[in-house]
Design a protein around this motif. Structure first.
Motif, PDB file in Angstrom:
ATOM      1  N   CYS A   1     -10.675   6.759  -1.824  1.00 34.09           N
ATOM      2  CA  CYS A   1     -10.010   6.918  -3.122  1.00 34.09           C
ATOM      3  C   CYS A   1      -9.089   8.130  -3.139  1.00 34.09           C
ATOM      4  O   CYS A   1      -8.080   8.140  -3.844  1.00 34.09           O
ATOM      5  CB  CYS A   1     -11.051   7.034  -4.231  1.00 34.09           C
TER       6      CYS A   1
ATOM      7  N   TRP B   1      -4.928   4.752  -6.095  1.00 34.06           N
ATOM      8  CA  TRP B   1      -4.873   3.472  -6.809  1.00 34.06           C
ATOM      9  C   TRP B   1      -6.093   2.596  -6.544  1.00 34.06           C
ATOM     10  O   TRP B   1      -6.411   1.707  -7.334  1.00 34.06           O
ATOM     11  CB  TRP B   1      -3.607   2.707  -6.396  1.00 34.06           C
ATOM     12  N   PHE B   2      -6.779   2.838  -5.417  1.00 28.27           N
ATOM     13  CA  PHE B   2      -7.959   2.041  -5.062  1.00 28.27           C
ATOM     14  C   PHE B   2      -9.042   2.165  -6.134  1.00 28.27           C
ATOM     15  O   PHE B   2      -9.821   1.236  -6.349  1.00 28.27           O
ATOM     16  CB  PHE B   2      -8.482   2.503  -3.702  1.00 28.27           C
TER      17      PHE B   2
ATOM     18  N   GLU C   1      -7.475   9.148  -0.441  1.00 27.61           N
ATOM     19  CA  GLU C   1      -6.347   8.723   0.390  1.00 27.61           C
ATOM     20  C   GLU C   1      -5.450   7.750  -0.367  1.00 27.61           C
ATOM     21  O   GLU C   1      -4.225   7.783  -0.233  1.00 27.61           O
ATOM     22  CB  GLU C   1      -6.872   8.070   1.666  1.00 27.61           C
ATOM     23  N   HIS C   2      -6.082   6.881  -1.154  1.00 24.65           N
ATOM     24  CA  HIS C   2      -5.358   5.853  -1.914  1.00 24.65           C
ATOM     25  C   HIS C   2      -5.854   5.895  -3.367  1.00 24.65           C
ATOM     26  O   HIS C   2      -6.735   5.112  -3.739  1.00 24.65           O
ATOM     27  CB  HIS C   2      -5.599   4.468  -1.328  1.00 24.65           C
TER      28      HIS C   2
ATOM     29  N   VAL D   1      -8.096  -1.420   2.530  1.00 23.43           N
ATOM     30  CA  VAL D   1      -8.757  -0.113   2.391  1.00 23.43           C
ATOM     31  C   VAL D   1     -10.201  -0.204   2.866  1.00 23.43           C
ATOM     32  O   VAL D   1     -10.699   0.700   3.552  1.00 23.43           O
ATOM     33  CB  VAL D   1      -8.684   0.390   0.937  1.00 23.43           C
TER      34      VAL D   1
ATOM     35  N   ASP E   1       0.698   3.993  -2.861  1.00 23.16           N
ATOM     36  CA  ASP E   1       0.389   5.386  -2.520  1.00 23.16           C
ATOM     37  C   ASP E   1       1.415   6.349  -3.103  1.00 23.16           C
ATOM     38  O   ASP E   1       1.075   7.454  -3.534  1.00 23.16           O
ATOM     39  CB  ASP E   1       0.340   5.562  -1.000  1.00 23.16           C
TER      40      ASP E   1
ATOM     41  N   ILE F   1       0.835  -1.203   0.000  1.00 27.62           N
ATOM     42  CA  ILE F   1       0.000   0.000   0.000  1.00 27.62           C
ATOM     43  C   ILE F   1       0.870   1.254   0.000  1.00 27.62           C
ATOM     44  O   ILE F   1       0.595   2.214  -0.733  1.00 27.62           O
ATOM     45  CB  ILE F   1      -0.964  -0.009   1.210  1.00 27.62           C
TER      46      ILE F   1
END
Length: 237
Positions: free
Chosen positions: A110, A115-116, A112-113, A81, A40, A36
């Motif tokens: 999404c 790639w999610f 925050e991350h 996540v 990120d 992660i």
């Protein structure tokens, strides 16, 4: 990995390998946390078992004692996540508040991350945290007027999820391709000005002249309220 009967064992039901004190202890949790952190900082395309192993000062082959494929790593990352989303607490309130909460929590995750976003809308997420999120969502709608059947709840959640996925994908694309207003005008305005001068694009001219160009938050909230209004009309019928 398969059971004694030869049936595949889901990733989340497999036991952890015995901890090795040397050269560096590993666990699924620190493998996922490392993956992660890599996603990120560098994006999902940068995630590989080799890079994750390197960040943990381990050989890539050691990771295969904890998971079998990169897809399984992505499943674990997505479920982590969902765990962050679930940890925000119960989903409560009348149905519109419930669906707003679901939408905003997914959007926040999404952000925050980023790639999610790439993992949403594909194959179903079956990890324990993803299922806990789904359970909480259905439970919150279960007693709401107009949601007398589970089909009604499923349709509402699918509709909101579809909107959120599309909206956050558009937001992420805008961020990736962002440039300052001055740079944008320098690159595109001479071209657009020539097109508008032909008189063939009156609506484009109106958009450039009159559109308010609201913030991403306002765009998201306005679109979500439009979706909820549509669901409300359906419920009232």
């Amino acid at each position: 990995m398969k059971s004694e009967q030869g049936d595949p064992i889901p990733l989340w039901e497999r036991s952890e390998p015995a901890v090795r004190p040397a050269p560096s202890p590993l666990s699924r949790d620190n493998i996922v946390r490392s993956a992660i952190a890599l996603a990120d900082s560098e994006g999902l395309s940068a995630v590989s078992l080799r890079k994750v192993a390197s960040s943990l000062d381990a050989g890539a082959m050691r990771l295969y004692r904890y998971l079998s494929t990169k897809d399984e790593l992505l499943d674990l990352m997505a479920d982590a996540v969902y765990g962050e989303i679930v940890s925000e607490g119960p989903i409560v309130g009348e149905w519109r508040d419930t669906l707003r909460t679901i939408a905003n929590r997914i959007r926040s995750a999404c952000r925050e991350h980023p790639w999610f976003i790439e993992l949403l809308g594909g194959r179903p997420h079956m990890g324990p945290n993803a299922l806990a999120m789904l359970e909480a969502s259905f439970a919150a709608l279960n007693d709401s007027p107009g949601f007398d059947t589970v089909d009604a709840s499923m349709q509402a959640i699918r509709t909101v999820n579809a909107y959120v996925i599309g909206a956050v994908q558009a937001e992420n694309s805008d961020l990736k391709n962002s440039m300052s207003k001055a740079d944008w005008q320098k690159v595109w305005w001479p071209y657009l000005e020539r097109l508008i001068a032909t008189g063939n694009f009156p609506m484009l001219a109106k958009i450039i002249r009159d559109a308010s160009h609201p913030s991403p938050d306002i765009i998201f909230d306005t679109g979500l309220e439009t979706v909820l209004d549509g669901l409300g009309s359906q419920i009232s019928r």
